[in-house]
Design an enzyme around this catalytic site. Structure first.
Site, PDB file in Angstrom:
ATOM      1  N   SER A 103       0.825  -1.199   0.000  1.00 54.51           N
ATOM      2  CA  SER A 103       0.000   0.000   0.000  1.00 54.51           C
ATOM      3  C   SER A 103       0.870   1.265   0.000  1.00 54.51           C
ATOM      4  O   SER A 103       1.684   1.439  -0.903  1.00 54.51           O
ATOM      5  CB  SER A 103      -0.963  -0.046   1.188  1.00 54.51           C
ATOM      6  OG  SER A 103      -2.012   0.874   1.046  1.00 54.51           O
ATOM      7  N   HIS A 255      -7.360  -6.002  -0.347  1.00 53.61           N
ATOM      8  CA  HIS A 255      -6.198  -5.119  -0.280  1.00 53.61           C
ATOM      9  C   HIS A 255      -5.092  -5.660   0.619  1.00 53.61           C
ATOM     10  O   HIS A 255      -3.911  -5.408   0.383  1.00 53.61           O
ATOM     11  CB  HIS A 255      -6.651  -3.744   0.228  1.00 53.61           C
ATOM     12  CG  HIS A 255      -5.547  -2.737   0.326  1.00 53.61           C
ATOM     13  ND1 HIS A 255      -4.879  -2.243  -0.780  1.00 53.61           N
ATOM     14  CD2 HIS A 255      -4.985  -2.116   1.407  1.00 53.61           C
ATOM     15  CE1 HIS A 255      -3.970  -1.366  -0.396  1.00 53.61           C
ATOM     16  NE2 HIS A 255      -4.010  -1.269   0.922  1.00 53.61           N
TER      17      HIS A 255
END
Length: 274
Positions: A103, A255
């Site tokens: 991320s 994610h």
């Protein structure tokens, strides 16, 4: 196996940087793990045991997250965080380094590769942040208000750890008390909120396509098909702009790929690095 584990902090650029160092008795390559926004080394807890079987592994909490410092004087920009990590790597005299960033940690990894291509052999980007612009000017200006950090604290408390985990994990059944507590602990002390306020103020634009196309470091991109935080289209765009890259898409994954698919992520990383 006579491997050793070390945890500690090093003061870099006026802020403490917490790290966990898993030394392999025979490995010559070192992997540096950089977590994402509002996270810590905890997010790699399922991946580290697999990686340390073949590699030296270092996981860090970049400021102001996890157990790292939350100095009110530190500049929490991508560039300063990246340069602080570069100083950390040079302090430990790490050779044969590859970086794994998740991320926001992926964007920091790209920044390091951009600033110091000589330092990084390969980069693995796990659902990497990409192409974000800095915060809107009214929000940046608001961050100078004396009690703005209380607004940040209230905003995060309102969203809550559970709501955030539901957003980042595709299979919600894997969310348990251990996961909830692990992601909650870094926010139980109030000193992180003034530092987050400074990050709102300092975070600059992410690397644009012009700078990304300059990066020649081999990059492996691993993405969750159902990533709702950094959609797959960002990964596809990064694949186009990073000239020496490949993209792997994981089905039924969100994610938080290091938590959701540690075994398959480890498999692809190993194939990429060995």
């Amino acid at each position: 196996m006579d491997d050793a584990s070390i945890t500690g902090t090093i003061n870099i650029n006026g802020n403490d940087l917490y790290y966990e160092h898993y030394k392999h008795s025979q490995a010559t390559d070192t992997l540096l793990l950089i977590h994402g926004f509002l996270s810590s080394t905890f997010s790699f807890r399922r991946l580290i045991p697999l990686l340390r079987e073949e590699f030296n592994v270092i996981a860090i909490d970049f400021p102001p997250f996890g157990k790292s410092g939350k100095s009110k004087k530190f500049m929490y920009s991508y560039e300063n965080i990246a340069r602080s990590i570069i100083s950390f790597v040079e302090h430990l005299q790490i050779k044969n380094l590859s970086i794994i960033g998740h991320s926001m940690g992926g964007q920091i990894a790209l920044k390091i590769a951009h600033l110091r291509p000589d330092l990084v052999a390969r980069t693995v980007l796990l659902c990497s942040s990409g192409y974000l612009k800095r915060m809107k000017l009214p929000l940046v200006l608001s961050s100078y208000l004396p009690f703005f950090h209380l607004y940040v604290k209230r905003h995060l408390a309102k969203s809550g750890v559970m709501k955030n985990l539901v957003n980042v994990v595709h299979d919600h059944s894997m969310i348990d008390d251990d996961m909830l507590n692990g992601y909650l602990v870094p926010f139980l002390k109030g000193d992180i909120f003034p530092a987050l306020t400074r990050m709102i103020r300092h975070r600059e634009d992410e690397l644009d396509e012009y700078d990304l196309k300059k990066i020649e470091t081999p990059c492996l991109l691993i993405w969750g098909e159902h990533d709702r935080v950094v959609p797959l289209r960002v990964g596809k765009r990064l694949k186009q702009d990073l000239k020496n890259s490949e993209l792997i898409v994981l089905k039924e994954t969100g994610h938080l790929v290091p938590e959701e698919r540690p075994e398959i992520v480890h498999k692809y990383i190993k194939e990429f690095l060995v």
